[in-house]
Design a protein around this motif. Structure first.
Motif, short mmCIF file in Angstrom:
data_model
loop_
_atom_site.label_atom_id
_atom_site.label_comp_id
_atom_site.label_asym_id
_atom_site.label_seq_id
_atom_site.Cartn_x
_atom_site.Cartn_y
_atom_site.Cartn_z
N SER A 1 13.16 -15.81 -17.22
CA SER A 1 12.46 -14.72 -16.52
C SER A 1 13.38 -14.17 -15.44
N ASP B 1 13.29 -11.56 -13.71
CA ASP B 1 12.63 -10.97 -12.54
C ASP B 1 12.25 -12.05 -11.53
N ASN B 2 12.12 -13.27 -12.03
CA ASN B 2 11.74 -14.39 -11.17
C ASN B 2 12.56 -15.62 -11.57
#
Length: 210
Positions: free
Chosen positions: A48, A50-51
């Motif tokens: 992920s 984005d995170n």
């Protein structure tokens, strides 16, 4: 894309096992690095971004080091350098599992330590002098990795940790077969490649549930 990558991994691993069984050196030189590269790419697509977490980063770094380890181990004269690459892989994995939940200690260390001692006693007589120390250090790191992932698996029962733990067990068994078979051919040779690549595959997939 992830489904396609998993299908390509199955195809590449199957082709590698066929090539290894039929002793087709050129095909082995193609499909062995290709399989680990596909697993590495899969880990990147599963993260992920984005995170992004430390666990994801270190798993991806470990798989990246494994690519060079796999390539180098295809050449007997590069065995020691290949081991160093996999040593870096295990250091990345240890840092990854540490970032997940820190280090833990329990009675589970005792059976793992006993298995490691048995392993060292078994393989030490067949190792050359220059390989004894590197193999002891390498296997000790791997035992530490098994221990900590085992501790975390029992504490959290998280699918990600369970996949990682299963993967590292398969990785360790494959390594044992590799070292024993290098100096004393055994019937277990046929299990070495599938155990290793399925283990790495599980470790890559563990990113999914993080």
């Amino acid at each position: 894309m992830q489904l396609a990558l998993n299908i390509f991994i199955i195809f590449s691993l199957s082709a590698l096992l066929y090539s290894n069984h039929s002793e087709r050196r050129r095909l082995i030189l193609l499909f062995k690095p290709l399989t680990i590269i596909l697993i590495f790419i899969l880990s990147i697509t599963l993260a992920s971004w984005d995170n992004i977490s430390s666990y994801m980063i270190f798993i991806i770094m470990g798989l990246f080091c494994s690519i060079f380890g796999d390539i180098l181990l295809m050449y007997k004269e590069r065995f020691l350098v290949g081991m160093i690459c996999f040593l870096l892989t295990h250091l990345c994995y240890i840092q990854g599992i540490y970032s997940y939940g820190g280090f833990h200690t329990s009675y589970r260390l005792i059976p793992i330590l006993c298995i490691w001692i048995y392993f060292i006693i078994t393989i030490k007589p067949i190792l050359s002098h220059k390989l004894k120390f590197p193999v002891i250090v390498y296997s000790l790191l791997l035992a530490c990795l098994i221990w900590q992932s085992c501790e975390l698996a029992f504490i959290t029962f998280n699918p990600s940790v369970l996949l990682f733990f299963a993967g590292i067990i398969l990785f360790a068994v494959s390594d044992w077969i590799l070292i024993v078979n290098k100096f004393n051919n055994t019937k277990l040779e046929v299990l070495k490649l599938p155990l290793y690549f399925i283990g790495q595959w599980f470790i890559a997939l563990s990113i999914t549930f993080y």
